[in-house]
Scaffold this active site. Structure first.
Site, PDB file in Angstrom:
ATOM      1  N   ASP A 182     -36.482-102.943 -28.301  1.00 20.29           N
ATOM      2  CA  ASP A 182     -37.181-103.658 -29.360  1.00 20.29           C
ATOM      3  C   ASP A 182     -38.681-103.420 -29.174  1.00 20.29           C
ATOM      4  O   ASP A 182     -39.093-102.690 -28.253  1.00 20.29           O
ATOM      5  CB  ASP A 182     -36.820-105.141 -29.315  1.00 20.29           C
ATOM      6  CG  ASP A 182     -36.965-105.827 -30.661  1.00 20.29           C
ATOM      7  OD1 ASP A 182     -37.539-105.225 -31.593  1.00 20.29           O
ATOM      8  OD2 ASP A 182     -36.519-106.991 -30.799  1.00 20.29           O
ATOM      9  N   HIS A 222     -35.624-101.995 -33.316  1.00 26.08           N
ATOM     10  CA  HIS A 222     -36.664-102.787 -33.984  1.00 26.08           C
ATOM     11  C   HIS A 222     -36.718-102.469 -35.475  1.00 26.08           C
ATOM     12  O   HIS A 222     -36.764-101.297 -35.866  1.00 26.08           O
ATOM     13  CB  HIS A 222     -38.031-102.499 -33.365  1.00 26.08           C
ATOM     14  CG  HIS A 222     -39.165-103.165 -34.110  1.00 26.08           C
ATOM     15  ND1 HIS A 222     -39.384-104.519 -34.049  1.00 26.08           N
ATOM     16  CD2 HIS A 222     -40.111-102.659 -34.947  1.00 26.08           C
ATOM     17  CE1 HIS A 222     -40.431-104.826 -34.800  1.00 26.08           C
ATOM     18  NE2 HIS A 222     -40.877-103.718 -35.366  1.00 26.08           N
ATOM     19  N   HIS A 236     -38.958-114.804 -32.803  1.00 25.37           N
ATOM     20  CA  HIS A 236     -38.116-114.962 -33.988  1.00 25.37           C
ATOM     21  C   HIS A 236     -36.676-114.642 -33.593  1.00 25.37           C
ATOM     22  O   HIS A 236     -36.418-114.195 -32.477  1.00 25.37           O
ATOM     23  CB  HIS A 236     -38.569-114.042 -35.132  1.00 25.37           C
ATOM     24  CG  HIS A 236     -38.414-112.585 -34.836  1.00 25.37           C
ATOM     25  ND1 HIS A 236     -39.347-111.868 -34.096  1.00 25.37           N
ATOM     26  CD2 HIS A 236     -37.441-111.697 -35.155  1.00 25.37           C
ATOM     27  CE1 HIS A 236     -38.948-110.611 -33.990  1.00 25.37           C
ATOM     28  NE2 HIS A 236     -37.788-110.484 -34.618  1.00 25.37           N
ATOM     29  N   GLU A 259     -31.913-113.349 -30.113  1.00 25.38           N
ATOM     30  CA  GLU A 259     -31.445-111.963 -30.009  1.00 25.38           C
ATOM     31  C   GLU A 259     -31.001-111.612 -28.598  1.00 25.38           C
ATOM     32  O   GLU A 259     -30.055-110.841 -28.404  1.00 25.38           O
ATOM     33  CB  GLU A 259     -32.535-111.012 -30.497  1.00 25.38           C
ATOM     34  CG  GLU A 259     -32.788-111.115 -31.989  1.00 25.38           C
ATOM     35  CD  GLU A 259     -33.995-110.334 -32.450  1.00 25.38           C
ATOM     36  OE1 GLU A 259     -34.267-109.246 -31.889  1.00 25.38           O
ATOM     37  OE2 GLU A 259     -34.684-110.802 -33.382  1.00 25.38           O
TER      38      GLU A 259
END
Length: 297
Positions: free
Chosen positions: A8, A61, A117, A157
């Site tokens: 990511d 990502h 997030h 995540e």
């Protein structure tokens, strides 16, 4: 030996702002270069420990087209583009011996964490209730009752992807990101190696290592983590699983309830469903993230 490296961007050293992670912003190219260099450091570490390893790198990502293919270590293969099965974990299967998460970030609502997030800004929280395998309750923060049932806890995540890897029997042996992401990973998988490459001061601020120092640490840590992979248990939850997802937009909730088995519950912004196993739950959560990108006509 087969390894999957999921990369990511928000947790890469030096990166603190969306201008460095968004393809439409001025500093994105620099962010891509930093991301690719950290991926290379982890590839090198895996191959230091296992010179004949089969190494796959999943660009994880945004568009999944961020890593610079021509700059990536030629000893690895790159998985890029979307949509694709298993999303951030594309390339993972039951034959994989270790998963390594690079540049990850803390879940929505936690922090301070750089660019925190879960999937996107639409998903506010994901809570999973089910059974934990083995002793205790890995990934739940609770000990199971006599029947092995564990109460739900919020997963971002890190947890969602680690549990998907665990469903396939694959341990997550390393995670890098800011200090908040590393703490989240340590709570889920205490045996995994974590590499904090920056100390979060807020959503868009951090004290960060020099990128070269971060890469040196990542290379050493990846070699150590892969060498100890048999000592790190997979994070596995068995079904049936009850899942609740808090969504920001009423429109997304309206779309979600069109999916068979998904209902509104617990308030205006929460939907719920029951999945027979974790792979089914994971795919439904990914679908919700995609529904969130649809705007009213």
């Amino acid at each position: 030996m087969k390894a999957l490296i999921s990369v990511d961007m928000e947790g890469i050293s030096g990166i603190v702002h969306s201008s460095e992670t968004n393809p439409e912003r001025y500093d994105y190219q620099r962010g891509r270069e930093l991301m690719t260099a950290e991926a290379n450091a982890v590839i090198a570490g895996v191959l230091d420990a296992e010179p004949t390893a089969d190494v796959l790198v999943a660009d994880a990502h945004g568009t999944f087209r961020n890593l610079l293919p021509e700059q990536l270590d030629r000893r690895a293969r790159l998985v890029r583009g979307k949509p694709r099965a298993l999303n951030m974990l594309a390339g993972l299967d039951e034959e994989t011996d270790a998963a390594l998460f690079v540049g990850y970030h803390v879940r929505a609502g936690e922090g301070p964490g750089v660019l925190a997030h879960t999937m996107n800004g639409e998903i506010l929280d994901v809570r999973v209730t089910g059974r934990a395998q083995g002793e205790g309750a890995p990934g739940t923060g609770h000990a199971p009752g006599e029947d092995g049932q564990v109460t739900g806890r919020s997963l971002g995540e890190i947890g969602l992807n680690a549990a998907m890897a665990g469903h396939l029997g694959v341990p997550v042996v390393l995670l890098s990101g800011d200090d908040a992401a590393c703490a989240e990973a340590a709570a889920l998988i205490p045996e995994a190696v974590t590499v904090p490459v920056k100390e979060a001061l807020g959503m868009a601020a951090a004290v960060t290592l020099h990128p070269e120092e971060a890469r040196d640490r990542l290379r050493r840590a990846a070699a150590d983590a892969v060498s100890r992979r048999t000592e790190i248990p997979p994070l596995a939850l068995t079904g049936p699983l009850d899942v609740e997802v808090d969504l920001a937009s009423p429109h997304t909730i309206d779309l979600a309830t069109l999916v068979p088995g998904v209902t509104r519950t617990g308030g205006a912004r929460t939907i719920a469903f029951t999945a027979p196993d974790y792979a089914t739950a994971y795919r439904l959560i990914l679908l919700l993230a995609q529904l969130a990108t649809i705007r009213p006509a």
